[in-house]
Write a protein that holds these residues in place. Structure first.
Motif: not given
Length: 133
Positions: A78-99
């Protein structure tokens, strides 16, 4: 009979686009269209039934949080698919730890958005960790 969770309706801007997005990221197969729904079934038999919601519906589209407990291999895919799509992701629900990936409870986890604005979470260890065996 024990109580089991069976299905939920996922309100979407476009049911096909959102169902295909989830299927692509999670490595699942989109089910057949049934009336206004497109189903996506996960391993425990639960289905997510995607429905297109008209933009003028009172209350509109209310983005929701969906968390998935996945294996390490499923997380990697799934992480590979997220990276392939160039999606932004976060380590926390507050979106502080971007990518960034979190390592809560000794596992890995990320949060990201689907095309309808729903907040998806992938974790490899449940909150609180695995029970002692």
């Amino acid at each position: 009979m024990t109580i089991q969770f069976n299905h939920t309706i996922v309100a979407s801007k476009n049911n096909r686009e959102t169902a295909e997005f989830w299927a692509d990221i999670l490595g699942l197969t989109v089910g057949a269209e049934w009336g206004p729904f497109i189903a996506l079934e996960v391993a425990n038999g639960v289905t997510f039934d995607f429905a297109t919601v008209p933009p003028d519906l009172p209350g509109g589209l209310n983005p929701t949080h969906y968390a998935f407990l996945v294996s390490e291999a499923e997380f990697d895919a799934a992480y590979s698919n997220i990276q392939r799509r160039g999606l932004t992701y976060w380590a926390d629900p507050q979106r502080k730890g971007e990518n960034e990936i979190n390592h809560n409870d000794g596992g890995r986890g990320i949060y990201f958005l689907d095309p309808s604005g729903h907040y998806l979470e992938l974790i490899t260890v449940p909150y609180g960790g695995w029970p002692a065996r």
